[in-house]
Design an enzyme around this catalytic site. Structure first.
Site, PDB file in Angstrom:
ATOM      1  N   THR A 141      -4.346   3.842  -7.984  1.00 57.58           N
ATOM      2  CA  THR A 141      -4.477   4.390  -6.843  1.00 57.58           C
ATOM      3  C   THR A 141      -4.562   5.793  -6.573  1.00 57.58           C
ATOM      4  O   THR A 141      -4.172   5.803  -7.995  1.00 57.58           O
ATOM      5  CB  THR A 141      -3.114   4.371  -5.914  1.00 57.58           C
ATOM      6  OG1 THR A 141      -2.065   2.475  -6.136  1.00 57.58           O
ATOM      7  CG2 THR A 141      -2.641   5.045  -4.851  1.00 57.58           C
ATOM      8  N   ASP A 166       2.794  -0.596  -3.072  1.00 60.98           N
ATOM      9  CA  ASP A 166       3.795   0.621  -3.408  1.00 60.98           C
ATOM     10  C   ASP A 166       2.554   1.745  -1.841  1.00 60.98           C
ATOM     11  O   ASP A 166       4.006   2.364  -1.703  1.00 60.98           O
ATOM     12  CB  ASP A 166       3.846   1.181  -4.564  1.00 60.98           C
ATOM     13  CG  ASP A 166       3.108   1.832  -5.137  1.00 60.98           C
ATOM     14  OD1 ASP A 166       1.735   0.863  -5.340  1.00 60.98           O
ATOM     15  OD2 ASP A 166       2.921   2.841  -5.769  1.00 60.98           O
ATOM     16  N   GLY A 219       1.967  -1.757  -7.748  1.00 62.12           N
ATOM     17  CA  GLY A 219       2.987  -1.606  -6.732  1.00 62.12           C
ATOM     18  C   GLY A 219       3.832  -2.962  -6.501  1.00 62.12           C
ATOM     19  O   GLY A 219       4.907  -2.102  -5.841  1.00 62.12           O
TER      20      GLY A 219
END
Length: 345
Positions: A205, A236, A259
């Site tokens: 990410t 997440d 996540g």
């Protein structure tokens, strides 16, 4: 002499705050991984008069277009069916307002859709096919997110008997065969936990934190998730407090990594609360990592943190092949975005 000393002290007290402001490291752009173009895009937005929220959107959108490391934007991380889906979130730390999308299909600009959720609805998170329909109603173009690269990744995964995958306690044996899978009549207990192998991580990410020169904060994320995830999985990144969090009264933070584990601990929210209670950004990040490590010592993850004065820090969980974490910094004391590294703990 005494009058001169008194006058000098008066001038120091009078000019002191102005001098401090002039040397203040704000504004600040901070983002996970060495995604320099994203940092520059966010900084340009601030330099042209944009808000912290504008900067986060612009920075994350740059990564979406460039498909940063194959883990942001279209054409990466196909799920079990070969489809690329996106998660994104943007948070305004002044109004405590959030917009997010999860499992977004066929829309390239996920962070842009998240911004529309924030601005044009009273909801926080939209997901799946309905999120795509919302995006279309906001003027976003419906288009295939797959590329030759993502389709080749999926074909190779199928050829390797669907390894790795994220199933457990199912038949057939998910460690050897492809599905479809079903639960056995009597579950065989499996104490293994996803994320404990450390074998499948990589850059992940983009998480971005922006502190405006006025002290206003914003944070955001964008990702295409993990490769070969079970369709419908949301990590997440679009969860407020997990992927990112911002609060003008304390600071902002963003997380990157596994996540499925990170979201159980709301690391970004926790980091901001540590800073609110007086911890430095570095210590706040380290405390968050240590808390997760207590339960999942082999988890892959890192956190970036910044307080409203412009101080910043980062921390990561040390693994045999992940000993340092790289992140980008751009503030008023620098002439360009700078890649910094922190040793994992």
């Amino acid at each position: 002499m005494a009058r001169k000393s008194g006058l000098l002290l008066f001038l120091q007290l009078l000019l002191g705050p102005a001098l401090v402001r002039s040397s203040c490291p704000l504004p600040l752009v901070l983002n996970t991984w060495p995604f320099k173009n994203a940092t520059e895009a966010a900084w340009r937005t601030l330099a042209s008069g944009g808000s912290a929220l504008d900067a986060v959107e612009t920075g994350c959108a740059a990564c979406e277009r460039e498909q940063c490391d194959g883990t942001v934007g279209f054409g990466g991380s196909p799920d079990e069916l070969g489809e690329t889906t996106l998660d994104a979130m943007i948070m305004d730390g002044t109004a405590m307002n959030v917009g997010a999308v999860g499992d977004l299909r066929r829309i390239k600009n996920a962070i842009g859709v998240a911004r529309k959720v924030l601005e044009h609805t009273t909801h926080t998170l939209l997901a799946g096919e309905s999120a795509a329909k919302f995006a279309e109603s906001m003027g976003f173009v419906n288009e295939d997110l797959s590329t030759e690269t993502s389709l080749a990744l999926h074909a190779d995964w199928l050829a390797r008997s669907c390894q790795p995958n994220y199933w457990r306690n199912v038949v057939p044996d998910a460690s050897k065969y492809c599905g479809p899978y079903k639960p056995p009549s009597i579950l065989k207990q499996d104490c293994s936990a996803h994320g404990e192998t450390g074998a499948n991580y990589g850059h992940d990410t983009i998480g971005m934190v922006v502190i405006h020169k006025t002290g206003r904060t914003a944070a955001g994320t964008s990702t295409n998730g993990i490769k070969f995830k079970i369709p419908g999985r949301i990590g997440d990144s679009p969860i407020p407090g997990a992927g990112a969090y911002a609060d003008d009264t304390a600071g902002a933070a963003a997380a990157t990594g596994d996540g499925d584990i990170l979201m159980r601990f709301l690391p970004s929210y926790q980091a901001v609360e540590y800073m609110r209670n007086g911890e430095s950004p570095t210590t706040a990040c380290q405390k968050v990592i240590s808390r997760i490590h207590k339960y999942f010592p082999k988890f892959f993850g890192a956190v970036i943190c910044a307080n409203v004065t412009g101080s910043y820090g980062a921390a990561c969980n040390k693994l045999p092949t992940f000993t340092q974490f790289s992140f980008m910094v751009y503030n008023a004391l620098k002439n360009e975005p700078v890649e910094e590294r922190v040793d994992c703990i």
